[in-house]
Design an enzyme around this catalytic site. Structure first.
Site, short mmCIF file in Angstrom:
data_model
loop_
_atom_site.label_atom_id
_atom_site.label_comp_id
_atom_site.label_asym_id
_atom_site.label_seq_id
_atom_site.Cartn_x
_atom_site.Cartn_y
_atom_site.Cartn_z
N PRO A 91 -2.25 -27.46 12.38
CA PRO A 91 -0.83 -27.81 12.36
C PRO A 91 0.08 -26.62 12.03
O PRO A 91 -0.37 -25.57 11.58
CB PRO A 91 -0.75 -28.86 11.25
CG PRO A 91 -1.89 -28.54 10.35
CD PRO A 91 -2.98 -28.02 11.23
N ASP A 107 -2.50 -1.43 10.60
CA ASP A 107 -2.81 -1.29 9.17
C ASP A 107 -3.26 -2.60 8.53
O ASP A 107 -3.50 -2.64 7.33
CB ASP A 107 -1.64 -0.65 8.40
CG ASP A 107 -0.36 -1.46 8.51
OD1 ASP A 107 -0.36 -2.51 9.19
OD2 ASP A 107 0.64 -1.03 7.91
N ALA A 152 4.78 -23.98 7.16
CA ALA A 152 6.07 -23.48 6.67
C ALA A 152 5.73 -22.34 5.71
O ALA A 152 5.05 -22.55 4.71
CB ALA A 152 6.83 -24.58 5.95
N LYS A 162 0.84 -1.20 0.00
CA LYS A 162 0.00 0.00 0.00
C LYS A 162 0.86 1.23 0.00
O LYS A 162 2.04 1.18 0.35
CB LYS A 162 -0.89 0.02 1.23
CG LYS A 162 -0.04 -0.02 2.49
CD LYS A 162 -0.59 0.72 3.66
CE LYS A 162 0.48 0.73 4.74
NZ LYS A 162 0.19 1.42 5.94
O1 C5P Z 1 -0.34 -1.41 15.35
P1 C5P Z 1 1.11 -1.52 14.98
O2 C5P Z 1 1.81 -2.63 15.70
O3 C5P Z 1 1.33 -1.51 13.51
O4 C5P Z 1 1.79 -0.18 15.49
C1 C5P Z 1 3.16 -0.06 15.71
C2 C5P Z 1 3.39 1.11 16.66
O5 C5P Z 1 3.08 2.33 16.00
C3 C5P Z 1 2.49 1.08 17.88
O6 C5P Z 1 3.12 0.42 18.94
C4 C5P Z 1 2.31 2.54 18.21
O7 C5P Z 1 3.40 3.00 18.95
C5 C5P Z 1 2.39 3.21 16.85
N1 C5P Z 1 1.07 3.51 16.27
C6 C5P Z 1 0.35 4.57 16.79
N2 C5P Z 1 -0.89 4.87 16.25
C7 C5P Z 1 -1.38 4.15 15.23
C8 C5P Z 1 -0.64 3.09 14.69
C9 C5P Z 1 0.58 2.79 15.23
O8 C5P Z 1 0.79 5.23 17.74
N3 C5P Z 1 -2.58 4.48 14.71
#
Ligand code: C5P
Length: 326
Positions: free
Chosen positions: A99, A141, A102, A18
């Site tokens: 299961p 996302d 891989a 994306k």
């Molecule tokens: O949700 P995801 O694991 O992709 O997000 C990674 C990090 O980015 C989160 O731990 C957070 O710190 C930040 N984040 C955020 N607001 C969002 C998406 C992500 O603060 N809408």
């Protein structure tokens, strides 16, 4: 009787990449995440994920190609573990656990493909609400990838409104050059830097994003989209934060802008940089120009290895896949 855990043919999933055309950070939420307003376009960049049931052992993931994101987060394996838990009671082999798989990843991939691929490998389904819940648990996302297509993303990433996207009047596709420097950008650190003040003028990205969402919602021609490149490239609230954490990106982005004579945007929290083109042929030429400029030492790329450079069409996967990588 068939052993439901035995599938000899690997399941192949394509994971569309994306592009964040805009990314406004609205504010920090009580749960620590940030509310966003972001217009996202799918790319025809084809990433392949193949999954085969393993007779014993744990889920495994092997990757080929260049993927700076992989070491930071193992979203594919997390997605499979969560999906296994959600599907444990309903797959044909229940009550035994689904299961091990891989998984082989070719270049970049995403977790939504892993959720659907795992369900297919186990010959089961989840309701769309269950799938969406698994997706959001895996990453903000991921719901976007389950939906597919151009979209407006709001909230933490869970509010996905489909947009018309590029109106393809003459069989043309808008295209993009993607340049991903080999530096490890951590999303959480970028949001933290934004929170502590590494931000642009408040409200600018949001106004652009809202206006562009309405334009993109009713469909935009290829040429109109390309005309918007400069304003879109300036509509990423995370850019100042990423540049403050990785100052080497500042001269690199400038060098790309000079070499291509195009506005250079950043997708999401980076480090992937983009330039828009009205056709895949022009984008491929531009990718070649960047590659050669790096080869000849005219652009000093940040990171220890060369950036990943590719040209791809903007659009849905079912509109046809065309990729090239240099
Ligand atoms: O949700 P995801 O694991 O992709 O997000 C990674 C990090 O980015 C989160 O731990 C957070 O710190 C930040 N984040 C955020 N607001 C969002 C998406 C992500 O603060 N809408």
């Amino acid at each position: 009787m068939d052993d439901p855990g035995r599938r000899l043919t690997p399941i192949i999933r394509m994971a569309p990449a994306k592009l964040n055309l805009t990314l406004a950070v609205i504010g920090r939420r009580p749960d620590g995440y940030h509310d966003l307003h972001s217009v996202v376009a799918p790319l025809a960049l084809a990433d392949y994920l193949s999954l085969a049931v393993q007779p014993a052992g744990a889920d495994s993931l092997t990757a080929t190609g260049f993927d700076p994101g992989l070491s930071e987060d193992n979203l594919v394996l997390r997605a499979i573990a969560r999906t296994r838990r959600a599907a444990a009671g309903s797959w044909p082999g229940a009550p035994a656990a689904p299961p091990a798989l891989a998984v082989r990843l070719e270049t970049r991939s995403d977790a939504a493909a892993a959720i659907d691929g795992a369900l297919e490998a186990w010959d089961t389904t989840l309701t769309s609400d269950e799938r969406a819940a698994v997706a959001l648990e895996v990453g903000s996302d991921v719901p976007l990838f389950l939906a597919g297509g151009a979209a407006l993303i709001e909230g933490r990433g869970e509010r996905v409104t489909p947009l018309h996207g590029v109106r393809d009047l003459h069989g043309e596709a808008a295209a993009v050059v993607l340049v991903t420097p080999a530096i490890p950008v951590r999303t959480a650190e970028v949001f933290a830097a934004w929170s502590s003040g590494a931000m642009g003028e408040p409200g600018v990205a949001r106004r652009t994003s809202e206006h562009f969402a309405s334009e993109f919602g009713s469909g935009l021609s290829v040429s109109r989209l390309v005309e918007r490149a400069a304003v879109l490239a300036a509509a990423n609230d995370l850019l100042p934060a990423t540049l403050s954490l990785h100052p080497v990106l500042v001269p690199f982005r400038r060098a790309l802008a000079r070499t291509l004579a195009r506005p250079i945007g950043m997708s999401g929290s980076g480090p992937t940089l983009w330039a828009l083109y009205p056709s895949i042929v022009q984008a491929e030429q531009a990718a070649g120009v960047v590659d050669e400029a790096i080869e000849r030492g005219l652009i000093g790329p940040p990171g220890e290895s060369r950036p990943f450079i590719t040209a791809t069409a903007i659009g849905n996967l079912d509109a046809g896949v065309r990729t090239s990588s240099s």
